[in-house]
Write a protein that holds these residues in place. Structure first.
Motif, short mmCIF file in Angstrom:
data_model
loop_
_atom_site.label_atom_id
_atom_site.label_comp_id
_atom_site.label_asym_id
_atom_site.label_seq_id
_atom_site.Cartn_x
_atom_site.Cartn_y
_atom_site.Cartn_z
N THR A 43 -0.95 5.23 7.96
CA THR A 43 -0.44 6.50 7.44
C THR A 43 -0.78 7.68 8.34
O THR A 43 0.12 8.43 8.74
CB THR A 43 -0.98 6.74 6.01
OG1 THR A 43 -0.62 5.62 5.19
CG2 THR A 43 -0.42 8.02 5.42
N GLN A 44 -2.03 7.86 8.70
CA GLN A 44 -2.40 9.00 9.54
C GLN A 44 -2.13 8.72 11.02
O GLN A 44 -1.67 9.60 11.74
CB GLN A 44 -3.88 9.36 9.35
CG GLN A 44 -4.21 9.86 7.96
CD GLN A 44 -4.38 8.73 6.95
OE1 GLN A 44 -4.79 7.62 7.27
NE2 GLN A 44 -4.06 9.02 5.69
N ALA A 45 -2.39 7.50 11.48
CA ALA A 45 -2.18 7.16 12.89
C ALA A 45 -0.72 7.38 13.29
O ALA A 45 -0.43 7.95 14.34
CB ALA A 45 -2.61 5.71 13.15
N ILE A 46 0.19 6.93 12.45
CA ILE A 46 1.62 7.09 12.74
C ILE A 46 2.00 8.56 12.82
O ILE A 46 2.65 8.99 13.77
CB ILE A 46 2.47 6.35 11.68
CG1 ILE A 46 2.33 4.84 11.87
CG2 ILE A 46 3.93 6.78 11.73
CD1 ILE A 46 2.89 4.01 10.71
N GLY A 47 1.59 9.33 11.84
CA GLY A 47 1.94 10.74 11.82
C GLY A 47 1.38 11.51 13.00
O GLY A 47 2.06 12.33 13.61
N LEU A 48 0.13 11.22 13.35
CA LEU A 48 -0.49 11.91 14.50
C LEU A 48 0.19 11.51 15.80
O LEU A 48 0.40 12.35 16.67
CB LEU A 48 -1.99 11.62 14.52
CG LEU A 48 -2.77 12.29 13.38
CD1 LEU A 48 -4.19 11.71 13.29
CD2 LEU A 48 -2.81 13.80 13.55
N ARG A 91 7.25 10.93 3.86
CA ARG A 91 6.95 12.36 3.69
C ARG A 91 5.44 12.59 3.72
O ARG A 91 4.95 13.57 4.30
CB ARG A 91 7.55 12.88 2.39
CG ARG A 91 7.49 14.40 2.29
CD ARG A 91 8.25 14.95 1.13
NE ARG A 91 7.75 14.35 -0.11
CZ ARG A 91 8.45 14.22 -1.21
NH1 ARG A 91 9.69 14.64 -1.26
NH2 ARG A 91 7.92 13.68 -2.29
N SER A 92 4.67 11.68 3.14
CA SER A 92 3.22 11.80 3.16
C SER A 92 2.67 11.63 4.57
O SER A 92 1.72 12.32 4.96
CB SER A 92 2.60 10.76 2.22
OG SER A 92 1.22 10.99 2.13
N TYR A 137 0.81 -1.22 0.00
CA TYR A 137 0.00 0.00 0.00
C TYR A 137 0.84 1.27 0.00
O TYR A 137 0.49 2.26 -0.63
CB TYR A 137 -0.97 0.00 1.20
CG TYR A 137 -2.04 1.05 1.07
CD1 TYR A 137 -3.18 0.80 0.33
CD2 TYR A 137 -1.89 2.30 1.67
CE1 TYR A 137 -4.16 1.77 0.19
CE2 TYR A 137 -2.87 3.26 1.55
CZ TYR A 137 -4.00 3.00 0.80
OH TYR A 137 -4.96 3.97 0.67
N HIS A 138 1.99 1.24 0.67
CA HIS A 138 2.84 2.43 0.74
C HIS A 138 3.31 2.87 -0.65
O HIS A 138 3.70 4.02 -0.86
CB HIS A 138 4.05 2.17 1.64
CG HIS A 138 4.99 1.14 1.09
ND1 HIS A 138 4.71 -0.21 1.14
CD2 HIS A 138 6.18 1.28 0.46
CE1 HIS A 138 5.70 -0.87 0.55
NE2 HIS A 138 6.61 0.00 0.15
N LEU A 139 3.27 1.97 -1.62
CA LEU A 139 3.74 2.29 -2.97
C LEU A 139 2.83 3.23 -3.73
O LEU A 139 3.22 3.76 -4.78
CB LEU A 139 3.95 1.00 -3.77
CG LEU A 139 5.02 0.05 -3.21
CD1 LEU A 139 5.05 -1.25 -3.99
CD2 LEU A 139 6.39 0.72 -3.21
N ILE A 140 1.62 3.49 -3.21
CA ILE A 140 0.76 4.47 -3.89
C ILE A 140 1.27 5.90 -3.66
O ILE A 140 0.85 6.82 -4.33
CB ILE A 140 -0.73 4.36 -3.49
CG1 ILE A 140 -0.96 4.81 -2.05
CG2 ILE A 140 -1.27 2.97 -3.74
CD1 ILE A 140 -2.42 4.98 -1.69
#
Length: 175
Positions: A58-63, A25-26, A16-19
Protein backbone atom coordinates in the motif's frame (compact mmCIF):
# COMPACT_ATOMS: atom_id res chain seq x y z
CA UNK A 1 -1.70 -11.37 18.95
CA UNK A 2 -1.05 -14.99 19.90
CA UNK A 3 -0.98 -16.28 16.33
CA UNK A 4 2.28 -16.07 14.39
CA UNK A 5 2.00 -12.81 12.41
CA UNK A 6 3.49 -14.33 9.26
CA UNK A 7 0.91 -17.14 9.29
CA UNK A 8 -1.90 -14.63 9.85
CA UNK A 9 -0.81 -12.48 6.90
CA UNK A 10 -0.07 -15.45 4.66
CA UNK A 11 -3.81 -16.21 4.72
CA UNK A 12 -4.84 -12.56 4.39
CA UNK A 13 -2.62 -11.36 1.51
CA UNK A 14 -5.07 -12.04 -1.31
CA UNK A 15 -7.87 -10.19 0.48
CA UNK A 16 -6.06 -7.44 2.41
CA UNK A 17 -7.07 -4.72 -0.06
CA UNK A 18 -10.70 -5.32 0.98
CA UNK A 19 -10.15 -3.52 4.29
CA UNK A 20 -10.14 -0.31 2.23
CA UNK A 21 -13.23 1.18 0.64
CA UNK A 22 -11.07 2.00 -2.41
CA UNK A 23 -7.55 0.59 -2.18
CA UNK A 24 -6.14 2.56 -5.13
CA UNK A 25 -7.46 5.81 -3.68
CA UNK A 26 -5.98 4.90 -0.30
CA UNK A 27 -2.60 4.16 -1.92
CA UNK A 28 -2.58 7.68 -3.38
CA UNK A 29 -3.87 9.37 -0.21
CA UNK A 30 -1.38 7.64 2.08
CA UNK A 31 1.51 8.33 -0.29
CA UNK A 32 0.63 12.01 -0.48
CA UNK A 33 0.48 12.25 3.32
CA UNK A 34 3.69 10.29 3.91
CA UNK A 35 5.56 12.09 1.15
CA UNK A 36 4.51 15.43 2.65
CA UNK A 37 5.73 14.38 6.10
CA UNK A 38 9.01 13.18 4.64
CA UNK A 39 9.46 16.34 2.56
CA UNK A 40 8.93 18.51 5.65
CA UNK A 41 11.90 16.81 7.31
CA UNK A 42 14.12 15.81 4.40
CA UNK A 43 13.29 18.22 1.60
CA UNK A 44 11.04 17.89 -1.40
CA UNK A 45 13.09 15.52 -3.57
CA UNK A 46 13.06 11.86 -4.53
CA UNK A 47 14.06 9.88 -1.46
CA UNK A 48 15.51 6.44 -0.85
CA UNK A 49 12.88 4.78 1.36
CA UNK A 50 12.81 1.42 3.14
CA UNK A 51 9.31 0.10 3.82
CA UNK A 52 10.23 -2.60 6.33
CA UNK A 53 6.65 -3.85 6.83
CA UNK A 54 5.20 -3.37 3.36
CA UNK A 55 2.46 -5.98 3.42
CA UNK A 56 0.81 -6.00 -0.01
CA UNK A 57 2.49 -2.71 -0.91
CA UNK A 58 0.00 0.00 0.00
CA UNK A 59 2.59 2.62 0.98
CA UNK A 60 5.50 1.29 -1.12
CA UNK A 61 3.44 1.49 -4.32
CA UNK A 62 2.18 4.99 -3.63
CA UNK A 63 5.61 6.33 -2.71
CA UNK A 64 7.15 4.78 -5.84
CA UNK A 65 4.38 6.34 -7.94
CA UNK A 66 5.48 9.72 -6.55
CA UNK A 67 9.05 9.12 -7.76
CA UNK A 68 10.75 7.83 -4.63
CA UNK A 69 13.20 4.89 -4.80
CA UNK A 70 11.57 2.22 -2.63
CA UNK A 71 12.91 -1.01 -1.21
CA UNK A 72 10.18 -2.97 0.54
CA UNK A 73 10.19 -5.99 2.81
CA UNK A 74 7.77 -8.01 4.88
CA UNK A 75 7.76 -11.18 6.94
CA UNK A 76 4.98 -12.70 4.83
CA UNK A 77 5.94 -14.50 1.61
CA UNK A 78 2.34 -14.22 0.34
CA UNK A 79 2.23 -10.48 1.00
CA UNK A 80 5.51 -9.96 -0.87
CA UNK A 81 4.24 -12.00 -3.84
CA UNK A 82 1.09 -9.87 -3.90
CA UNK A 83 3.07 -6.62 -3.60
CA UNK A 84 5.38 -7.67 -6.43
CA UNK A 85 2.37 -8.45 -8.63
CA UNK A 86 0.74 -5.10 -7.84
CA UNK A 87 3.98 -3.20 -8.57
CA UNK A 88 4.45 -5.04 -11.89
CA UNK A 89 0.87 -4.22 -12.94
CA UNK A 90 1.64 -0.55 -12.31
CA UNK A 91 5.06 -0.73 -14.06
CA UNK A 92 6.88 0.30 -10.86
CA UNK A 93 10.48 -0.56 -10.05
CA UNK A 94 10.34 -1.54 -6.38
CA UNK A 95 12.83 -3.98 -4.86
CA UNK A 96 11.08 -6.54 -2.62
CA UNK A 97 12.44 -9.01 -0.07
CA UNK A 98 11.02 -11.34 2.53
CA UNK A 99 12.68 -10.14 5.71
CA UNK A 100 12.01 -9.95 9.43
CA UNK A 101 12.14 -6.31 10.58
CA UNK A 102 13.98 -7.37 13.73
CA UNK A 103 16.96 -8.35 11.58
CA UNK A 104 16.57 -7.02 8.00
CA UNK A 105 19.37 -9.35 6.93
CA UNK A 106 17.94 -9.69 3.43
CA UNK A 107 18.10 -5.93 2.81
CA UNK A 108 21.48 -5.42 1.19
CA UNK A 109 21.14 -1.65 0.89
CA UNK A 110 21.72 0.93 3.58
CA UNK A 111 21.89 4.71 3.58
CA UNK A 112 18.12 5.12 3.33
CA UNK A 113 16.77 8.62 3.82
CA UNK A 114 13.76 7.17 5.60
CA UNK A 115 12.33 3.90 6.85
CA UNK A 116 8.62 3.32 7.41
CA UNK A 117 6.49 0.71 9.19
CA UNK A 118 2.90 1.79 8.60
CA UNK A 119 -0.43 0.17 9.42
CA UNK A 120 0.32 -1.43 12.74
CA UNK A 121 3.36 -3.64 12.11
CA UNK A 122 5.21 -2.84 15.36
CA UNK A 123 2.63 -4.43 17.69
CA UNK A 124 3.44 -7.76 16.03
CA UNK A 125 7.03 -7.52 17.26
CA UNK A 126 7.58 -9.23 20.61
CA UNK A 127 8.45 -6.68 23.32
CA UNK A 128 11.76 -8.41 23.91
CA UNK A 129 12.63 -7.86 20.22
CA UNK A 130 11.43 -4.27 19.83
CA UNK A 131 14.87 -2.81 20.61
CA UNK A 132 16.42 -5.23 18.14
CA UNK A 133 13.94 -4.10 15.47
CA UNK A 134 14.68 -0.42 16.09
CA UNK A 135 18.43 -1.15 15.92
CA UNK A 136 18.03 -3.11 12.65
CA UNK A 137 15.96 -0.32 11.11
CA UNK A 138 18.35 2.40 12.31
CA UNK A 139 21.28 0.46 10.82
CA UNK A 140 19.73 0.86 7.38
CA UNK A 141 19.32 4.65 7.66
CA UNK A 142 21.82 7.28 6.62
CA UNK A 143 22.98 9.68 9.35
CA UNK A 144 19.99 11.88 10.24
CA UNK A 145 17.62 9.56 8.38
CA UNK A 146 14.16 9.24 9.86
CA UNK A 147 11.85 6.40 10.86
CA UNK A 148 8.06 6.78 10.67
CA UNK A 149 5.72 4.19 12.17
CA UNK A 150 2.00 4.12 12.74
CA UNK A 151 0.18 2.20 15.44
CA UNK A 152 -3.57 1.87 15.86
CA UNK A 153 -5.18 1.36 19.24
CA UNK A 154 -7.66 -1.29 18.12
CA UNK A 155 -8.97 -1.80 21.67
CA UNK A 156 -10.11 1.83 21.79
CA UNK A 157 -11.44 1.70 18.22
CA UNK A 158 -13.63 -1.30 19.06
CA UNK A 159 -15.23 0.67 21.91
CA UNK A 160 -15.42 4.10 20.21
CA UNK A 161 -16.24 2.90 16.66
CA UNK A 162 -15.18 6.23 15.04
CA UNK A 163 -15.97 7.00 11.40
CA UNK A 164 -12.22 7.58 10.84
CA UNK A 165 -8.95 7.52 12.78
CA UNK A 166 -7.33 10.98 13.03
CA UNK A 167 -3.51 11.13 12.82
CA UNK A 168 -1.54 11.55 16.03
CA UNK A 169 2.16 12.37 16.29
CA UNK A 170 4.66 11.63 19.05
CA UNK A 171 8.31 12.50 19.37
CA UNK A 172 10.53 15.49 19.78
CA UNK A 173 10.42 18.26 17.17
CA UNK A 174 13.62 18.22 15.16
CA UNK A 175 14.73 14.79 16.35
Amino acid sequence: MTQDPSAFYEELADFYHLIYEDWDRSIKRQAKTLSGLLASQLGNRPLKILDCACGIGTQAIGLAQLGHHVVASDLSHAAIRRAEKEARQRALNIEFAVSDMTLLNEIEHSGFDAAIAIDNALPHVDRSQLGQAVHAIASKLRPNGIFIASIRDYDALIVERPASQPPAFWGQPGS
